[in-house]
Design a protein around this motif. Structure first.
Motif, PDB file in Angstrom:
ATOM      1  N   PHE A 133      69.266  48.980  17.032  1.00  0.00           N
ATOM      2  CA  PHE A 133      69.930  50.254  16.782  1.00  0.00           C
ATOM      3  C   PHE A 133      69.057  51.409  17.255  1.00  0.00           C
ATOM      4  O   PHE A 133      67.813  51.334  17.187  1.00  0.00           O
ATOM      5  CB  PHE A 133      70.215  50.443  15.286  1.00  0.00           C
ATOM      6  N   GLU A 134      69.677  52.479  17.714  1.00  0.00           N
ATOM      7  CA  GLU A 134      68.938  53.713  17.973  1.00  0.00           C
ATOM      8  C   GLU A 134      68.210  54.085  16.692  1.00  0.00           C
ATOM      9  O   GLU A 134      68.769  53.985  15.606  1.00  0.00           O
ATOM     10  CB  GLU A 134      69.914  54.817  18.411  1.00  0.00           C
ATOM     11  N   GLU A 135      66.948  54.507  16.786  1.00  0.00           N
ATOM     12  CA  GLU A 135      66.085  54.554  15.606  1.00  0.00           C
ATOM     13  C   GLU A 135      66.539  55.544  14.534  1.00  0.00           C
ATOM     14  O   GLU A 135      66.460  55.236  13.337  1.00  0.00           O
ATOM     15  CB  GLU A 135      64.643  54.873  16.005  1.00  0.00           C
ATOM     16  N   HIS A 136      67.001  56.722  14.907  1.00  0.00           N
ATOM     17  CA  HIS A 136      67.471  57.671  13.888  1.00  0.00           C
ATOM     18  C   HIS A 136      68.645  57.082  13.110  1.00  0.00           C
ATOM     19  O   HIS A 136      68.680  57.118  11.882  1.00  0.00           O
ATOM     20  CB  HIS A 136      67.909  58.989  14.530  1.00  0.00           C
ATOM     21  N   LEU A 137      69.602  56.536  13.856  1.00  0.00           N
ATOM     22  CA  LEU A 137      70.766  55.937  13.210  1.00  0.00           C
ATOM     23  C   LEU A 137      70.356  54.717  12.400  1.00  0.00           C
ATOM     24  O   LEU A 137      70.772  54.559  11.244  1.00  0.00           O
ATOM     25  CB  LEU A 137      71.793  55.534  14.267  1.00  0.00           C
ATOM     26  N   GLN A 141      63.617  58.237  22.475  1.00  0.00           N
ATOM     27  CA  GLN A 141      64.627  57.186  22.391  1.00  0.00           C
ATOM     28  C   GLN A 141      63.958  55.819  22.285  1.00  0.00           C
ATOM     29  O   GLN A 141      63.182  55.406  23.140  1.00  0.00           O
ATOM     30  CB  GLN A 141      65.532  57.216  23.617  1.00  0.00           C
ATOM     31  N   ARG A 142      64.252  55.116  21.217  1.00  0.00           N
ATOM     32  CA  ARG A 142      63.726  53.774  21.019  1.00  0.00           C
ATOM     33  C   ARG A 142      64.609  53.044  20.006  1.00  0.00           C
ATOM     34  O   ARG A 142      65.432  53.661  19.327  1.00  0.00           O
ATOM     35  CB  ARG A 142      62.278  53.812  20.537  1.00  0.00           C
ATOM     36  N   LYS A 143      64.417  51.744  19.918  1.00  0.00           N
ATOM     37  CA  LYS A 143      65.307  50.891  19.133  1.00  0.00           C
ATOM     38  C   LYS A 143      64.603  50.335  17.896  1.00  0.00           C
ATOM     39  O   LYS A 143      63.392  50.155  17.876  1.00  0.00           O
ATOM     40  CB  LYS A 143      65.790  49.716  19.985  1.00  0.00           C
ATOM     41  N   THR A 144      65.416  50.038  16.874  1.00  0.00           N
ATOM     42  CA  THR A 144      64.903  49.317  15.717  1.00  0.00           C
ATOM     43  C   THR A 144      64.840  47.829  16.064  1.00  0.00           C
ATOM     44  O   THR A 144      65.249  47.405  17.145  1.00  0.00           O
ATOM     45  CB  THR A 144      65.815  49.493  14.501  1.00  0.00           C
ATOM     46  N   LYS A 145      64.336  47.034  15.136  1.00  0.00           N
ATOM     47  CA  LYS A 145      64.239  45.587  15.373  1.00  0.00           C
ATOM     48  C   LYS A 145      65.601  44.943  15.595  1.00  0.00           C
ATOM     49  O   LYS A 145      65.708  43.863  16.179  1.00  0.00           O
ATOM     50  CB  LYS A 145      63.519  44.923  14.199  1.00  0.00           C
TER      51      LYS A 145
END
Length: 333
Positions: free
Chosen positions: A144-148, A137-141
């Motif tokens: 957003f949740e990274e997969h999504l 579980q981690r976030k984009t810049k």
């Protein structure tokens, strides 16, 4: 998500993958995969996201071999330099280049589109290929949740920003094409419109499957809107199968061991995995045809839920809100 629910999500994803691997093994036993033959594509321009590795690299190389001007979109300058050099060397096509695009950043996507449009060239094929798989579980810049955010919203925004160029480049009898890469895991995906980011619970397997399900729904909605507008652009979604790439490092250790020992027999090569993307991008059989889910260069049925027009519309509207773009699709319904 409860621990039990997370385990169930993982089991569904591994079951879907196993079914594909078994089908690939049976096909190899019957003679394997035959490389398709496509007509040359002079004067055509393609953008391939994730074009420096795996399926994306193989797709870009094949399109370059057909004579296309190919732009690799990615976020690793060092890999890109080597990928461009190798593709030029192997295809004898000098019209291969790289433009930086980090799909985990909406600012980077917008900058990529600006840089592309400054070239004043058409765009006939957009291959939405890049992605991450079952990452922690981690976030984009953009939070957003990274997969999504990367797999789905990044490509949603990129496609939206390039649609005007795609529409201007298509013509009667020679449509521009949007090709989006999903996977068999969409069949076991669940779409939670009230919590797309998994903020109340998280499963890497569930998040990945949801992102691939969202890409199918997005493709069908996009095709519906393009057809309603009379655009000379089509949108199709492809399933490459289970392919021997570097995406498996976050999977269960037993799966990684299986890949290491038997990848040559159970998994498709990146070239084989790219064939359906190339098919969707160039085959005359799909001229003017969109809204298809393609596997092994053939149209097949996606999950029944993906044909729900209202769900497609709701996801599209939510995606517009999340990426900050206007939803002008209502008039096309």
């Amino acid at each position: 998500m409860s621990p039990l629910s997370a385990v169930r999500a993982a089991l569904r994803v591994y079951a879907a993958g196993t079914a594909v691997v078994v089908a690939q093994l049976l096909r190899r036993c019957r003679g394997g995969f035959a490389e398709p033959v496509f007509p040359r594509q002079p004067e055509r321009v393609a953008v391939v996201t994730g074009g420096t590795d795996g399926i994306g690299y193989a797709t870009a190389k094949y399109l370059a071999r057909l004579g296309m001007h190919v732009i690799l979109a990615g976020n690793n300058d060092r890999k890109a330099e080597e990928a461009v050099r190798k593709i030029k060397e192997e295809t004898l096509n000098e019209k291969v280049e790289f433009l930086y695009c980090d799909l985990a950043s909406m600012m980077s996507i917008r900058q990529f589109v600006q840089n592309f449009k400054m070239k004043k060239i058409p765009l006939h094929v957009l291959v939405n290929n890049a992605g991450v798989m079952m990452v922690p579980q981690r976030k984009t810049k953009d939070g957003f949740e990274e997969h999504l955010g990367l797999n789905y919203l990044g490509h949603f925004l990129l496609t939206h920003l390039l649609l005007d160029t795609l529409k201007a480049s298509g013509s009667p009898g020679r449509c521009a094409r949007v090709v989006t890469v999903s996977s068999a895991t969409h069949y076991v995906g669940e779409l939670n419109l009230d919590d797309l980011q998994g903020s109340t619970s998280y499963s890497p397997h569930g998040a990945y499957a949801q992102s691939k399900l969202a890409l199918v729904l997005f493709t069908y909605r996009l095709q519906h809107l393009l057809a309603a507008q009379g655009s000379h652009v089509t949108a199709n979604v492809v399933d490459p199968g289970v392919v021997d790439t570097d995406l498996y490092k976050h999977l269960f250790w037993g799966t990684r061991l299986l890949k290491k020992l038997f990848h040559w027999w159970l998994f498709k090569t990146p070239d084989e995995g790219a064939w359906t993307s190339v098919y969707a991008a160039v085959t005359p059989a799909l001229e003017g045809v969109g809204g298809r889910y393609l596997y092994n260069e053939k149209a097949t049925k996606s999950l029944a839920l993906t044909y729900d027009r209202e769900l497609q519309r709701q996801l599209w509207a939510r995606s517009c809100q999340m990426t900050g773009i206007p939803d002008g699709s209502g008039d096309a319904d």
